[in-house]
Design a protein around this motif. Structure first.
Motif, mmCIF file in Angstrom:
data_model
loop_
_atom_site.group_PDB
_atom_site.id
_atom_site.type_symbol
_atom_site.label_atom_id
_atom_site.label_comp_id
_atom_site.label_asym_id
_atom_site.label_seq_id
_atom_site.Cartn_x
_atom_site.Cartn_y
_atom_site.Cartn_z
ATOM 1 N N THR A 21 -4.325 6.716 8.377
ATOM 2 C CA THR A 21 -3.266 5.829 7.900
ATOM 3 C C THR A 21 -2.674 5.007 9.044
ATOM 4 N N VAL A 38 0.833 -1.201 0.000
ATOM 5 C CA VAL A 38 0.000 0.000 0.000
ATOM 6 C C VAL A 38 0.871 1.257 0.000
ATOM 7 N N ALA A 39 1.914 1.248 0.825
ATOM 8 C CA ALA A 39 2.796 2.413 0.914
ATOM 9 C C ALA A 39 3.437 2.702 -0.443
ATOM 10 N N ALA A 53 6.278 3.453 4.413
ATOM 11 C CA ALA A 53 6.494 4.573 3.493
ATOM 12 C C ALA A 53 7.747 5.356 3.878
ATOM 13 N N GLN A 56 1.711 1.305 7.658
ATOM 14 C CA GLN A 56 1.896 1.920 6.338
ATOM 15 C C GLN A 56 2.781 3.157 6.411
ATOM 16 N N GLU A 103 2.239 1.946 -3.381
ATOM 17 C CA GLU A 103 1.217 2.492 -4.279
ATOM 18 C C GLU A 103 1.005 3.986 -4.032
ATOM 19 N N LYS A 104 0.962 4.352 -2.744
ATOM 20 C CA LYS A 104 0.690 5.750 -2.418
ATOM 21 C C LYS A 104 1.881 6.650 -2.712
ATOM 22 N N LEU A 105 3.080 6.123 -2.514
ATOM 23 C CA LEU A 105 4.273 6.971 -2.534
ATOM 24 C C LEU A 105 4.968 7.027 -3.896
ATOM 25 N N ILE A 157 0.863 11.637 3.749
ATOM 26 C CA ILE A 157 0.374 10.290 4.045
ATOM 27 C C ILE A 157 0.338 10.074 5.554
#
Lengths: 284, 293
Positions: free
Chosen positions: A246, A64-65, A254, A250, A67-69, A240
């Motif tokens: 959050t 997930v991290a 990240a 995660q 994908e977000k970062l 984030i």
């Protein structure tokens, strides 16, 4: 040396190593927490198990991290790679002139440059924003709110430290080498190109590492000068982690992801990293 | 004429940097000071010259007092903490020790990581949750029987706690500086003092310590100027809360939340002045020293 004195010295060495090891443990605590927490599933996020190893290991938080970062990481690459190369080129030319091809007032100029190394960037922040906004209007290009403006800021404010590192390095090249090149009829650029640049390797490495690290880790310029499309990893990471929803796992995954490039540089090129730091302390 | 021909190309090559530094460092500092002396308190107005009015009226605001006090407490805790810890680690290693390279690498590595990334873990470590809800240090302290703390939420000592991550990040660097300083003391000098009957402590006190003065000064300047402009660490650990406000965060709030350019510029000017009063004498001193040698 008497046996008693030798024994005492061995004991004191043992104590010293012991204290140093204790500090190693203290220094590594945050890293332990980052790693352990990042591999925990949501179900283990309760305070009671805060310091324990995960019972079930999972890379879900990492996925997930990532994908977000990922967009922020890519922006950071677009920022740090050209930024550090440009800084290197400018610093090398300045350092060469200020050590080997001096002109009247070069010392004063160098001191004026050095002050730029210590200015708090807050002091130029508002005018810089206004200037970049003006550049946007003038050229129709994206300076403010995008990567080019951020690169410009970092390259300009990196001139002092890069010049200092190269100058201190070039001072160690014997003047006779430059003289010989002059006698052979080479001009300034010719001498730079065929005498100075080929021996510049170590200084180039120091400057690239130094600038890459400071561009990658910067937050202040990025938060003032970029928009959501061009947020580098630090700003994105801060957003984030700032979001209440959050999970810790995660956030920490990240944080590690955002630190991988600079950590790699530190591990692989630690010696040069160190030299850059020492140059920052105004020591040759 | 021929002399001009020898140095002119050099000047031309540096010219772009001279222009850039002139405009971006000195020009913008001046621009910022001028803005601080106007009444441009919103984005659209022109801004008339009002002299030092903003510089004076800032002191009427309680939030400014809070942030200045915080900056002072943070600076004392951080500079002293990093200096003492860095010196101590170097002192333990100065005579050479097995595995020195590994120790050095571990103490130094926090420097490679950004404040934003480490702020995330420190926010967790210094979480103020107590009893059952305790995580981080509080949970650890509870387990070994130490009292729990409010950490950076403590109204009195919070900024001293905020210095912990900064000390963690920078003391390895100070260690490296001191280690270089220790190694720069010629062994003959120490030996001579021993022959003259100095004890090991005497050698340290009368030979080594005086020679470490320039290193200590460099470290002080570097730590001090980092401390006075500290921004990303605070934002990463606690966000924009008043309880951990410092001038740099207050400036951000003035610019982005209150939309008051003149006020932001005034705060920025104070930060610049606070750094300049000790960096400028230091630069002059160190350039003179270099020229002498």
């Amino acid at each position: 040396m008497t046996a008693v004195a030798a024994g005492r010295r061995r004991a004191s060495t043992g104590v010293r190593i012991g204290v140093l090891v204790v500090f190693v443990v203290v220094f590594l605590i945050p890293i332990y927490v980052l790693l352990v927490t990042s591999f925990k599933p949501l179900t283990e996020a309760d305070p009671g198990q805060a310091w324990n190893l995960p019972r079930t290991w999972t890379v879900e938080a990492w996925r997930v991290a990532w994908e977000k970062l990922a967009p922020g990481l890519w922006n950071s690459v677009l920022l740090a790679v050209p930024g550090s190369l440009l800084s290197c080129a400018l610093g090398s030319m300045n350092g060469y002139v200020l050590s080997k091809w001096r002109f009247p007032g070069a010392d004063l100029l160098f001191t004026l440059f050095l002050f730029g190394m210590f200015i708090p960037y807050q002091g130029v922040m508002i005018p810089l924003v206004q200037l970049l906004v003006g550049l946007n209007e003038l050229t129709g290009l994206q300076f403010y709110g995008a990567i080019p403006g951020l690169v410009l800021a970092h390259v300009v404010y990196g001139i002092p430290i890069c010049t200092l590192i190269f100058r201190n390095y070039y001072v160690t090249i014997p003047d006779e080498l430059i003289e010989a090149s002059r006698v052979d009829g080479a001009g300034m650029l010719r001498t730079y190109w065929s005498v100075v640049l080929p021996v510049s390797g170590p200084a180039i490495a120091v400057v690239i590492i130094w600038q890459f690290t400071s561009l990658w880790n910067d937050f202040l310029f990025a938060v003032f000068l970029t928009g959501p499309q061009s947020w580098p990893a630090t700003v994105m990471l801060n957003n984030i982690a700032g979001a209440q929803a959050t999970p810790y796992s995660q956030q920490m995954a990240a944080a590690i992801l955002a630190s991988v490039p600079t950590m790699l540089i530190y591990v692989l090129l630690g010696r040069f990293f160190m030299r850059g730091l020492m140059a920052g302390a105004l020591k040759g | 004429m021929s002399r001009v021909r020898t140095w002119l190309p050099g000047l031309l090559l540096v010219a772009p940097s001279i222009v850039a530094i002139g405009v971006f460092v000195y020009g913008m500092l001046g621009w910022n000071f001028r803005l601080a002396m106007t009444d441009k308190h919103d984005e659209v107005s022109e801004g008339r010259f009002v002299g030092l009015e903003n510089f004076i009226s800032l002191w009427d605001q309680p939030r400014w007092h809070i942030s200045v006090n915080h900056a002072i407490m943070f600076t004392i805790a951080f500079v002293l903490g990093a200096l003492v810890l860095g010196w101590f680690l170097a002192f333990l290693m100065e005579k050479g020790i097995r595995g020195e390279g590994t120790f050095r690498a571990i103490y130094l590595f926090p420097m490679a990581v950004s404040f934003v990334a480490t702020g995330i873990v420190w926010r967790w470590l210094m979480n103020s949750g107590m009893e059952e809800r305790a995580v981080g240090f509080n949970r650890l302290f509870d387990a070994i029987g130490l009292p729990q703390w409010q950490w950076f939420r403590d109204p009195d000592w919070g900024m001293a706690a905020m210095a912990l991550p900064a000390i963690w990040q920078m003391s390895g660097y100070v260690m490296a500086l001191f280690l270089a300083g220790f190694r720069g003391v010629p062994e003959e000098l120490r030996e001579a003092a021993r022959v003259d009957g100095c004890t090991e402590w005497g050698v340290y006190r009368h030979v080594v310590l005086p020679l470490l003065r320039p290193v200590t000064l460099s470290a002080l300047i570097i730590l001090g100027h980092i401390s006075l402009k500290v921004f990303d660490l605070i934002v990463a650990v606690s966000g924009k809360q008043i309880i951990t406000d410092v001038p740099a965060v207050f400036m951000w709030v003035a610019v982005f939340d209150s939309h008051d350019p003149a006020k932001g510029a005034t705060i920025a000017s104070y930060i610049v002045l606070s750094v300049a009063v000790f960096v400028i004498p230091y630069l002059i001193w160190s350039v003179r020293r270099e020229r002498r040698s």
